[in-house]
Design an enzyme around this catalytic site. Structure first.
Site, PDB file in Angstrom:
ATOM      1  N   LEU A  50       0.991  -1.057  -0.039  1.00 23.63           N
ATOM      2  CA  LEU A  50      -0.164   0.046   0.015  1.00 23.63           C
ATOM      3  C   LEU A  50       0.992   1.217  -0.074  1.00 23.63           C
ATOM      4  CD1 LEU A  50      -3.044  -1.056   2.503  1.00 23.63           C
ATOM      5  CD2 LEU A  50      -2.942  -1.007   0.387  1.00 23.63           C
ATOM      6  N   ASP A  51       0.553   2.260  -0.713  1.00 21.87           N
ATOM      7  CA  ASP A  51       1.278   3.555  -0.728  1.00 21.87           C
ATOM      8  C   ASP A  51       1.207   4.204   0.758  1.00 21.87           C
ATOM      9  OD1 ASP A  51       1.223   3.408  -3.456  1.00 21.87           O
ATOM     10  OD2 ASP A  51      -0.425   4.548  -3.469  1.00 21.87           O
ATOM     11  N   LYS A  52       2.351   4.925   0.826  1.00 21.99           N
ATOM     12  CA  LYS A  52       2.470   5.676   2.336  1.00 21.99           C
ATOM     13  C   LYS A  52       1.106   6.107   2.814  1.00 21.99           C
ATOM     14  CE  LYS A  52       5.712   8.542   4.996  1.00 21.99           C
ATOM     15  NZ  LYS A  52       6.953   9.140   4.997  1.00 21.99           N
TER      16      LYS A  52
END
Ligand code: URA
Length: 226
Positions: A97-99
């Site tokens: 997942l992205d930050k």
């Protein structure tokens, strides 16, 4: 399995395990055993009186908080949120997942399981809650359902999109880089907030706070692939 190998599941190195055993800190079914090479098939193994979890594999569900990355060896890594007892296991995330993305992050040291979750050919459904900048239109729904071309290149597999007030639920069956954000950009929109809420048939429990981690049961695992 050798006793010293088993004791490493307490989150310590092999040499620390050997020292602990030789120091009489390890017991098998309540009896102190000082031979690190002894073979263990069953029984309760304790280190300093605490039972050690010797499961071959662990399957975890984290409610990933925003602000953490899925790469290792960084101060803001999700791996730093794992309890110390898992530190000797070779745990991977099942689909990054992205930050700034929150929500359901599966982690395991079972390579076959990780592969079944992320392999493109498996087409496992993942559902996201999205808050878009602009309302989702009927034309967007049609475009998502018929297979969007993103960045003028990749064509996405048909995705389901359902409006829910100002938000939308989007289900995709692949995991291209920044896929949800790129899909919204492709229809001249923007993702303001993103949370993964479901993988296969398993939902992120509403009671799990950001940063909290659950150990998945056999039933949870079968739900994923249902
Ligand atoms: N799609 C994105 O754009 N970001 C994520 O973190 C997951 C899916």
């Amino acid at each position: 399995m050798r006793l010293d190998k088993y004791v490493t599941y307490a989150g310590i190195s092999r040499s620390a395990a050997v020292s602990a055993i030789k120091a009489g800190r390890v017991a098998v079914d309540g009896v102190v055993v000082k031979n690190p090479a002894i073979k263990i098939d069953s029984g309760v193994i304790t280190l300093d009186g605490e039972a050690i979890d010797g499961s071959e594999f662990v399957y975890l569900l984290m409610n990933k908080p925003a602000g953490y990355v899925c790469e290792r060896n960084r101060p803001d890594s999700v791996f730093n949120l794992l309890p110390e007892k898992y530190s000797r296991r070779n745990i991977s995330v099942c689909g990054r997942l992205d930050k700034d993305t929150e929500g359901m992050l599966l982690l395991s040291d079972d390579g076959d399981f990780v592969h079944r979750i992320i392999a493109p050919a498996k087409h496992l459904a993942k559902t996201y809650l999205v808050r878009p900048k602009n309302p989702v239109t009927d034309a967007d729904i049609k475009a998502f359902e018929s297979g969007l071309r993103i960045d003028g290149g990749d064509v996405c597999r048909p995705a389901k999109i359902e409006r829910s007030g100002v938000d939308a639920f989007v289900t995709i069956t692949e995991g291209m880089y920044h896929q949800i954000k790129r899909m919204f950009e492709a229809v001249d929109n923007e993702v303001l907030y993103l949370r993964r809420i479901k993988t296969g048939g398993l939902s992120l429990p509403e009671t799990l706070s950001p940063g909290e981690i659950l150990r998945l049961s056999e039933k949870d695992l079968s739900r994923i692939f249902r």
